[in-house]
Design an enzyme around this catalytic site. Structure first.
Site, mmCIF file in Angstrom:
data_model
loop_
_atom_site.group_PDB
_atom_site.id
_atom_site.type_symbol
_atom_site.label_atom_id
_atom_site.label_comp_id
_atom_site.label_asym_id
_atom_site.label_seq_id
_atom_site.Cartn_x
_atom_site.Cartn_y
_atom_site.Cartn_z
ATOM 1 N N LYS A 66 -15.489 -7.955 37.321
ATOM 2 C CA LYS A 66 -15.233 -6.635 36.750
ATOM 3 C C LYS A 66 -15.491 -6.675 35.239
ATOM 4 C CE LYS A 66 -11.528 -3.104 36.800
ATOM 5 N NZ LYS A 66 -10.166 -2.836 37.323
ATOM 6 N N SER A 94 -9.702 1.053 40.042
ATOM 7 C CA SER A 94 -10.766 1.093 39.055
ATOM 8 C C SER A 94 -11.821 0.022 39.288
ATOM 9 C CB SER A 94 -10.172 0.932 37.651
ATOM 10 O OG SER A 94 -9.514 -0.323 37.525
ATOM 11 N N SER A 146 -5.573 -1.049 41.640
ATOM 12 C CA SER A 146 -7.026 -1.140 41.547
ATOM 13 C C SER A 146 -7.630 -2.337 42.254
ATOM 14 C CB SER A 146 -7.447 -1.177 40.069
ATOM 15 O OG SER A 146 -7.056 0.005 39.414
#
Length: 600
Positions: A77, A151, A175
């Site tokens: 990420k 996210s 997330s």
């Protein structure tokens, strides 16, 4: 040579047969270049750099599979530092170039893992839907009209579409779990503090957790074990004191009554109910519990002073670059201005009061099982109402890090059209991370949802999470004690747990024993017979229950060693040969369940 969805055991098997990390890199590059979703990555590792990393690994550790994650490709990420790749947190104006790896990245690389790129996210990790990024909105691998979840949007899609064997997300409100549910993946959310956050752009620093997306529970746990460990540079890092859960008779808390909210999604509610029934079949005791104090804590994360932590993370940047923020993200972060120091303490007091209320619920249960998300939405619907609909996704996730819990999200199956996936999450006390894994793995396997976009894929046996020495005794059943059969309660009642469904070796025959109620089969072995094996189940029983169970088996049945199709042996039901003389043989049907179905 590699399957559609990359899992650790398939990659390791390929390596053992002469495939190399360099070969894998070429395959990953080809898959990434052919990917239909251009919003997965913000920055891919340059192809020559990725090849060089594979060559360096082969020089450093030339023997195949000689490191824990030897040649395993993973995505990161883009709010986590990887030396040589920029960090944006999905905000181009925020971009910086780290000169060293985050602590957990350094550990993964040392274990042999290969970074394939930096993935898209809801800007500054603020959101659960995956649409809040100037780099585009990754889409569900099952329907591009639907959100990916966030996210950690790109991280989930990278694994679910077969580009990486695991990926890293971060989880403040859910997330690392919601994108797993929407893309048919496992999401491993460690206890806060177990994995260090040094080199991670914070959202809410006091509750942020780095998570793992993987095809199987076993793969995700293997990656987590490499990442975890105390780091004095992280003020919230801690030394784990593992919490054990009962090895049998698990009490699992589930929703009931007014606390059930699926926002009109009847298919997701039905899948949650099916997961509850499956947990029962695995030997769990289902206990309704009061979710109210957990829900009230969840509301504090976005409607309380914790939102001020999001401002603390970017206060200098937003002061000069407010126009560079996604509108929804900016609205949330600037909402922090409504809170002062007094409000922060009042929020803390409320959270601790709610924690006291949850203690009464934890006295009833060993773990919770909740819908990972109660519903999903199209990108169009989410963009039309981004704050409210995003909030729906967090109804059953937002409380977990505030209370310091461990969690594992698993696939729960597909809606009535076989179209969109849903998930459930098993939640345990802090540092129950290891203890949650065996049951989560058993649930994933028994629910039969596959892995990522490969809905029909069988979960590799090599990734099975071992129970360890739990003191329980294995027993193989072939007939009336199978899941859903009339005598299955003799296993589940005393705390038995389903370990796996498998087949015998090919030299066994199955007969219908005459004059038995309920109908029972007789299994005998005929060495030299070249059959396909018979479907059976392996269960585990507490020692006292095993003794009672065996003592009550009527003649001509008994317990002996049965060889399975993988060559292993387990104690199981066998029949004395005299009893099957003249009996109906049903070997060709492949198992007792098929015979019962044929009668109906």
């Amino acid at each position: 040579m590699l399957p559609e969805i990359l899992d650790f055991s398939s990659i390791r098997d390929a390596y053992s047969k002469g495939f190399t990390p360099l070969d894998l890199v070429e395959e990953v590059i080809a898959r990434c270049n052919a990917s239909a979703d251009p919003a997965i990555f913000i920055t891919r590792t340059p192809e020559d750099q990725l090849r060089a990393a594979a060559q360096e690994l082969m020089a450093r550790a030339p023997e195949a599979n000689s490191l824990p994650l030897w040649g395993i490709p993973f995505a990161v990420k883009d709010n986590i530092d990887v030396a040589g790749l920029p960090v944006t947190a999905a905000c181009p104006a925020f971009k910086y170039h780290p000169d060293k790896d985050a602590t957990l990245i350094a550990r993964l690389k040392a274990a042999g893992a290969l970074v394939i790129g930096k993935t898209n996210l809801d800007q500054f990790a603020t959101g659960l839907n995956g649409t809040r990024s100037p780099y585009g909105a990754p889409r569900s691998v099952f329907d591009s009209a639907y959100v990916s979840g966030g996210s950690s949007s790109g991280s989930a899609i990278a694994v679910a579409s077969g580009l990486a064997a695991f990926s890293l997300g971060t989880d403040t409100a859910g997330s690392g779990r919601v994108p797993a549910a929407f893309n048919n993946l496992v999401g491993i959310k460690p206890t806060p503090g177990l994995v260090p956050n040094v080199g991670v752009v914070p959202a809410c620093r006091s509750v942020d957790v780095v998570t793992v997306f993987a095809a199987t529970v076993g793969d995700g746990i293997a990656a987590r074990k490499v990442m975890e460990g105390y780091d004095a540079a992280d003020p919230f890092s801690c030394v784990a004191v593992p919490v054990k859960l009962p090895s049998s008779g698990l009490r699992i808390g589930v929703l009931e009554g007014a606390e059930r909210e699926f926002y009109g999604n009847a298919a997701y509610e039905a899948l949650y109910d099916a997961a509850i029934e499956r947990a029962k079949s695995l030997g769990a005791t289902i206990v309704p519990f009061d979710y109210a104090p957990f829900r009230q804590a969840a509301e504090l994360l976005y409607n309380g002073p914790w939102v001020a932590e999001r401002l603390a993370a970017v206060k200098d940047f937003i002061a000069t670059n407010a126009d560079d923020f996604d509108p929804a993200v900016r609205t949330i972060i600037e909402g922090a201005k409504a809170y002062d120091a007094v409000g922060a303490f009042e929020g803390k007091y409320k959270l601790e009061a709610l924690r006291q209320l949850t203690k009464a619920e934890w006295e009833k249960v060993d773990m919770l099982m909740l819908p990972t998300s109660p519903t999903t939405y199209t990108v169009e619907a989410m963009m039309a109402d981004p704050i409210v609909k995003n909030g729906h996704f967090g109804r059953y996730t937002n409380f977990a890090n505030l209370f310091g819990y461990a969690a594992i999200a698993i696939p729960a199956g597909f809606d009535t059209e076989g179209h969109l996936p849903a998930g459930v999450t098993l939640i345990g006390p802090g540092f129950s991370d290891e203890a949650l894994a065996p049951f989560a793995d058993a649930m994933h396997r028994s629910l039969g949802a596959g892995m990522g976009k490969a809905k029909e894929a069988a979960i590799p046996e090599a990734s099975r999470v071992a129970d360890g020495d739990d003191g329980m005794i294995s027993i193989m059943v072939v007939g009336a004690h199978l899941t859903g059969m009339p005598l299955n309660h003799e296993l589940t009642g005393p705390g038995g747990r389903l370990v796996k469904t498998c087949r015998t070796a090919g030299d066994y025959r199955l007969f219908v024993l005459p004059n038995t109620t309920p109908p029972k089969p007789g299994l005998i072995r005929e060495p030299g017979l070249a059959g396909k094996g018979l479907e059976v189940e392996v269960w585990k029983l507490p020692p006292s229950a095993f003794g009672n169970f065996v003592n009550n088996i009527p003649a001509p049945l008994g317990i002996g060693k049965v060889t399975l199709d993988d060559g292993s042996q387990v104690s199981g039901f066998l029949c004395e040969p005299y009893a099957v003389e003249g009996a109906l043989e049903v070997t060709a049907l492949g198992g007792w369940r098929a015979y019962i179905a044929s009668r109906q």
